[in-house]
Scaffold this motif. Structure first.
Motif, PDB file in Angstrom:
ATOM      1  N   LEU A   1       0.819  -1.210   0.000  1.00 45.99           N
ATOM      2  CA  LEU A   1       0.000   0.000   0.000  1.00 45.99           C
ATOM      3  C   LEU A   1       0.857   1.266   0.000  1.00 45.99           C
ATOM      4  CD1 LEU A   1      -2.824  -1.008   2.518  1.00 45.99           C
ATOM      5  CD2 LEU A   1      -3.055  -0.701   0.056  1.00 45.99           C
ATOM      6  N   ARG A   2       2.062   1.192   0.560  1.00 45.47           N
ATOM      7  CA  ARG A   2       2.920   2.372   0.634  1.00 45.47           C
ATOM      8  C   ARG A   2       3.793   2.555  -0.599  1.00 45.47           C
ATOM      9  NH1 ARG A   2       5.223   2.159   6.890  1.00 45.47           N
ATOM     10  NH2 ARG A   2       3.273   2.822   7.909  1.00 45.47           N
ATOM     11  N   ASN A   3       4.162   1.452  -1.251  1.00 47.99           N
ATOM     12  CA  ASN A   3       5.186   1.546  -2.287  1.00 47.99           C
ATOM     13  C   ASN A   3       4.737   1.150  -3.692  1.00 47.99           C
ATOM     14  OD1 ASN A   3       7.744   2.083  -0.511  1.00 47.99           O
ATOM     15  ND2 ASN A   3       6.720   0.363   0.492  1.00 47.99           N
ATOM     16  N   ASP A   4       3.680   0.354  -3.823  1.00 48.26           N
ATOM     17  CA  ASP A   4       3.276  -0.127  -5.148  1.00 48.26           C
ATOM     18  C   ASP A   4       2.161   0.749  -5.707  1.00 48.26           C
ATOM     19  OD1 ASP A   4       3.351  -2.136  -7.311  1.00 48.26           O
ATOM     20  OD2 ASP A   4       1.313  -2.555  -6.629  1.00 48.26           O
ATOM     21  N   ALA A   5       2.421   1.452  -6.827  1.00 49.46           N
ATOM     22  CA  ALA A   5       1.441   2.370  -7.416  1.00 49.46           C
ATOM     23  C   ALA A   5       0.190   1.632  -7.865  1.00 49.46           C
ATOM     24  CB  ALA A   5       2.066   3.126  -8.585  1.00 49.46           C
ATOM     25  N   LEU A   6       0.347   0.432  -8.408  1.00 51.08           N
ATOM     26  CA  LEU A   6      -0.795  -0.334  -8.879  1.00 51.08           C
ATOM     27  C   LEU A   6      -1.732  -0.676  -7.722  1.00 51.08           C
ATOM     28  CD1 LEU A   6      -1.616  -1.409 -11.696  1.00 51.08           C
ATOM     29  CD2 LEU A   6      -0.703  -3.619 -11.001  1.00 51.08           C
ATOM     30  N   THR A   7      -1.128  -1.059  -6.596  1.00 48.46           N
ATOM     31  CA  THR A   7      -1.923  -1.370  -5.408  1.00 48.46           C
ATOM     32  C   THR A   7      -2.629  -0.131  -4.887  1.00 48.46           C
ATOM     33  OG1 THR A   7      -0.383  -3.140  -4.813  1.00 48.46           O
ATOM     34  CG2 THR A   7      -1.834  -2.315  -3.086  1.00 48.46           C
ATOM     35  N   GLN A   8      -1.940   0.979  -4.873  1.00 50.24           N
ATOM     36  CA  GLN A   8      -2.534   2.226  -4.384  1.00 50.24           C
ATOM     37  C   GLN A   8      -3.733   2.640  -5.233  1.00 50.24           C
ATOM     38  OE1 GLN A   8       0.850   4.810  -4.578  1.00 50.24           O
ATOM     39  NE2 GLN A   8       1.765   4.046  -2.665  1.00 50.24           N
ATOM     40  N   ARG A   9      -3.630   2.524  -6.555  1.00 50.20           N
ATOM     41  CA  ARG A   9      -4.741   2.894  -7.428  1.00 50.20           C
ATOM     42  C   ARG A   9      -5.933   1.960  -7.234  1.00 50.20           C
ATOM     43  NH1 ARG A   9      -0.578   3.024 -12.459  1.00 50.20           N
ATOM     44  NH2 ARG A   9       0.571   4.918 -11.864  1.00 50.20           N
ATOM     45  N   GLY A  10      -5.635   0.671  -7.082  1.00 49.34           N
ATOM     46  CA  GLY A  10      -6.719  -0.280  -6.857  1.00 49.34           C
ATOM     47  C   GLY A  10      -7.416  -0.033  -5.526  1.00 49.34           C
ATOM     48  N   PHE A  11      -6.647   0.258  -4.483  1.00 48.36           N
ATOM     49  CA  PHE A  11      -7.233   0.519  -3.180  1.00 48.36           C
ATOM     50  C   PHE A  11      -8.056   1.807  -3.207  1.00 48.36           C
ATOM     51  CE2 PHE A  11      -7.018   2.024   1.281  1.00 48.36           C
ATOM     52  CZ  PHE A  11      -7.655   0.944   1.881  1.00 48.36           C
ATOM     53  N   ALA A  12      -7.556   2.805  -3.945  1.00 49.61           N
ATOM     54  CA  ALA A  12      -8.300   4.054  -4.084  1.00 49.61           C
ATOM     55  C   ALA A  12      -9.637   3.805  -4.800  1.00 49.61           C
ATOM     56  CB  ALA A  12      -7.480   5.083  -4.855  1.00 49.61           C
ATOM     57  N   ALA A  13      -9.607   2.987  -5.853  1.00 53.65           N
ATOM     58  CA  ALA A  13     -10.855   2.671  -6.564  1.00 53.65           C
ATOM     59  C   ALA A  13     -11.847   1.978  -5.642  1.00 53.65           C
ATOM     60  CB  ALA A  13     -10.549   1.792  -7.783  1.00 53.65           C
ATOM     61  N   TRP A  14     -11.340   1.064  -4.803  1.00 57.46           N
ATOM     62  CA  TRP A  14     -12.232   0.355  -3.876  1.00 57.46           C
ATOM     63  C   TRP A  14     -12.811   1.318  -2.833  1.00 57.46           C
ATOM     64  CZ3 TRP A  14     -12.258  -0.422   1.422  1.00 57.46           C
ATOM     65  CH2 TRP A  14     -13.159  -1.379   1.890  1.00 57.46           C
ATOM     66  N   CYS A  15     -12.005   2.225  -2.321  1.00 58.47           N
ATOM     67  CA  CYS A  15     -12.493   3.198  -1.335  1.00 58.47           C
ATOM     68  C   CYS A  15     -13.579   4.097  -1.936  1.00 58.47           C
ATOM     69  CB  CYS A  15     -11.335   4.053  -0.815  1.00 58.47           C
ATOM     70  SG  CYS A  15     -10.184   3.156   0.249  1.00 58.47           S
ATOM     71  N   ILE A  16     -13.360   4.558  -3.161  1.00 56.39           N
ATOM     72  CA  ILE A  16     -14.367   5.419  -3.805  1.00 56.39           C
ATOM     73  C   ILE A  16     -15.651   4.635  -4.057  1.00 56.39           C
ATOM     74  CG2 ILE A  16     -14.904   6.770  -5.866  1.00 56.39           C
ATOM     75  CD1 ILE A  16     -11.911   7.380  -6.101  1.00 56.39           C
TER      76      ILE A  16
END
Length: 703
Positions: free
Chosen positions: A206-221
């Protein structure tokens, strides 16, 4: 929507006999396409049935006469019984939870089952080495659901056009498919987190992988969108909900686009294309409807815009909005989105059209709630010079308005043998145009000469019986539709006079559940006393059929006979409440001919002029009705209706398929649904007893 979709994997193998990810996406849309195809076929058959009935010259056009139509009627009746069924509402601490009908629930459950089967088919979820495969597959299945969500969301709805269903009804499916998408995305994320959790790797990703961050952001939205669309939150403010929904949608699409690999970006392009199509179609139609260059009847004062509306305040915090010579046509029961930037800037609200096209005007009755509707009423009150002066002529306070629509789809009611219309409060804005439309068809069928009828190669309406029930709190609400009701009854009476063989029947009942003016010690003859201090019997020749106290029942049971009479009925004690000195009757009437008295005294009730009428026996009433098939009833009753009894009385006379239409509070709609299911089962339509089917339409904006 995978957390680490860095390479093409749609066609990758996850083991022997395990379908590819692309294949499973195609399988999902094969199922969805089949469901849409079945709904389209049913819609086409319904149109064929309607045309067949209107061209049937027999005395029972709405009754199936061939093996094909009989089989279709039996299948339809069986499906309806399952589809219309609903549970009783659940009340918890003054909060009532209403459940949707079983049919839509089964469709959503079927979609959920298909999604879950595709997510886990031939995958071992207990094997840690397969968790990554589950993560990949659920991501692919999740992204493939996006187009369906957008197909169900648009007002210019492709699925609605094919299936003959209103976008407002499909919007309920839109919300639940979105929740299924959220569940799939959560499973997708959960299996990736479960896989990384074995190595305490979740925080690092969650802190370092951009792909993971974008996916987590999509799930939060997506989570925020799902929570904000829940009914209690959504109804807090319609305007705020629409605005935040658009903003969060853009954020979600962007996050998903950045997260998914290029090989599945097509599933993002399709929703964007559907959104562009919906907006382009709406703007194009809006330009045609609202620009005066396309309409020769536009108001001369406004060289650019077609429509201007007058705003008139009415009792009960209701605003009448009237648009003369509109630039669009519509069908009874449809609605439009109305925009008036000079009063409520940058807002658009859906309002049911309470007039018919032949009126040459669009008329809305808008109750002031919160936001824009309250501003309409304030504007109308401020600009109405005669407000409170005892006059009814409104002051011209026209404003430029814009309309979008019309929207709304239902089966034409003219094809049914008997029609029952039930309305609660402002639900009459939906029901009364339907009543007037059928009466208008009766009138045209009666007044047209033989040559005109032969040119039409059919009749305009197969309907023989029309039952209208309106439940209101106060007699003051009657003034909203006084003119329309009088006109409809007068038209039926004119048909009876011009055609001795006229065999149509109309019965109008108005239930007044709470009125401070009701007095248990006074009676009134409706031939002399207006129901809404202005709603009277259309013709003085009508006779009073039944008379009890106004507290109990103000009745205009008028039959077309030369001499009239009235009868009295014994009274018993019922339950009622008296909030603030008013009288609110809550007891349901099982039979309008056997009414019970509401045992409460209405404080401050003003006496009403009365006229005593000699009673008639039951035998005389039956004789009059039998000898005069063109029966016209207008009844006002101080009590709540019993939908099951009302519908059953109509069905017992039906000689073909009947229609029941309800628009009003959720409680009324639930009662009608259960009544229709119970009566259909009681009549055993699906078992080939010969009894005719019942079509039900419940009008609301989502369940």
């Amino acid at each position: 929507m995978s957390m680490s979709m860095g390479m093409p994997m749609g066609a990758m193998s996850m083991g022997a006999g395990v379908p590819s990810l692309f294949y499973l996406q195609k399988m999902y849309w094969a199922v969805v396409g089949s469901a849409i195809g079945a709904a389209t076929l049913a819609n086409v058959l319904n149109h064929a049935v309607a045309q067949h009935r209107l061209h049937d010259s027999s005395l029972t056009p709405a009754k199936p006469k061939s093996l094909f139509f009989s089989t279709y009627a039996t299948v339809t009746a069986t499906t309806r019984e399952v589809s219309y069924a609903t549970l009783h509402p659940l009340t918890i601490r003054r909060h009532t939870i209403h459940f949707p009908p079983l049919g839509p629930v089964l469709i959503i459950l079927a979609n959920l089952i298909v999604v879950l089967v595709l997510c886990f088919y031939k995958l071992e979820t207990t094997d840690p080495w397969k968790w990554e495969d589950v993560g990949y597959r659920t991501g692919f299945i999740a992204i493939s659901q996006l187009p369906l969500i957008f197909l169900l969301a648009g007002r210019q709805n492709i699925i609605g056009f094919l299936a003959g269903t209103s976008y407002a009804r499909l919007n309920w499916f839109h919300r639940w498919i979105a929740r299924t998408l959220w569940l799939t995305a959560t499973i997708h994320m959960g299996f990736w987190f479960r896989n990384w959790g074995r190595y305490d790797y979740i925080t690092y990703q969650l802190r370092n992988d951009a792909l993971t961050q974008r996916g987590f952001a999509a799930w939060c939205i997506l989570t925020f969108i799902v929570l904000a669309s829940l009914a209690p939150i959504r109804r807090l403010s319609y305007e705020v909900f629409v605005l935040q929904h658009l903003v969060t949608f853009v954020g979600f699409i962007v996050a998903v686009w950045l997260h998914v690999p290029s090989e599945v970006k097509v599933w993002v392009w399709i929703p964007i294309g559907l959104l562009v199509f919906d907006r382009a179609a709406r703007y194009a139609w809006g330009a045609y409807a609202n620009l005066s260059i396309f309409h020769s009847t536009s108001t001369p004062r406004h060289s650019l815009w077609t429509h201007s509306a007058s705003f008139t305040p009415l009792p009960g915090n209701v605003t009448r909005v009237t648009i003369d010579k509109p630039g669009v046509s519509w069908q009874p029961g449809q609605h439009v989105f109305l925009t008036c930037h000079s009063i409520v800037p940058l807002q658009s609200h859906p309002f049911t059209i309470a007039s018919l096209p032949e009126d040459n005007k669009i008329e809305f009755f808008v109750r002031a709630e919160n936001g824009g509707t309250r501003r309409f009423f304030r504007y109308a009150s401020k600009n109405d010079r005669v407000l409170g002066a005892g006059e009814t002529t409104p002051t011209a306070c026209n404003q430029i308005v814009f309309i979008e629509g019309p929207y709304g789809t239902m089966r034409p009611l003219r094809q049914f043998d008997s029609v029952v219309l039930l309305a609660g409060g402002m639900g009459a804005t939906f029901s009364i145009p339907l009543l007037r439309d059928i009466v208008s068809a009766w009138k045209m069928d009666s007044t047209d000469n033989i040559q005109q009828r032969s040119r039409r190669t059919g009749r305009l309406a197969a309907t023989k019986r029309l039952r209208f029930v309106w439940v209101i709190k106060s007699r003051s609400q009657l003034s909203l539709f006084e003119t329309q009701l009088q006109s409809a009854l007068a038209d039926v009476d004119e048909c009876r006079r011009t055609r001795p063989d006229f065999d149509k029947e109309i019965d109008v009942s108005i239930y007044i559940t709470c009125d401070e003016k009701l007095d248990p010690d006074t009676t009134v003859s409706p031939a002399q006393q207006p129901l809404s201090e202005g709603l009277t019997a259309p013709e003085p020749s009508y006779s009073d059929k039944k008379m009890v106290t106004e507290k109990e029942k103000v009745s205009i049971r008028s039959v077309s006979t030369e001499s009239g009479s009235a009868s009295s009925t014994p009274a018993a004690t019922g339950k009622c409440s008296v909030p603030g000195g008013g009288c609110c009757c809550t007891t349901q009437i099982e039979d309008e001919d056997e009414v019970t008295t509401c045992a409460c005294t209405c404080a401050g009730a003003a006496p009403i002029q009365q006229r005593n009428v000699a009673p008639a026996t039951r035998e005389e009433e039956s004789k009059e009705i039998t000898s005069n098939p063109a029966v016209i009833h207008l009844t006002a009753i101080s009590r709540r209706p019993h939908p099951r009894t009302i519908i059953r009385n109509v069905l017992e006379k039906a000689e073909g398929e009947s229609a029941v239409v309800v628009c009003g509070p959720r409680g009324l709609a639930d009662d009608v649904r259960r009544s229709v299911v119970s009566l259909s089962d009681e009549r055993a339509v699906h078992k080939g007893t010969g009894a005719q089917g019942i079509y039900l339409h419940v009008e609301n904006f989502g369940w």
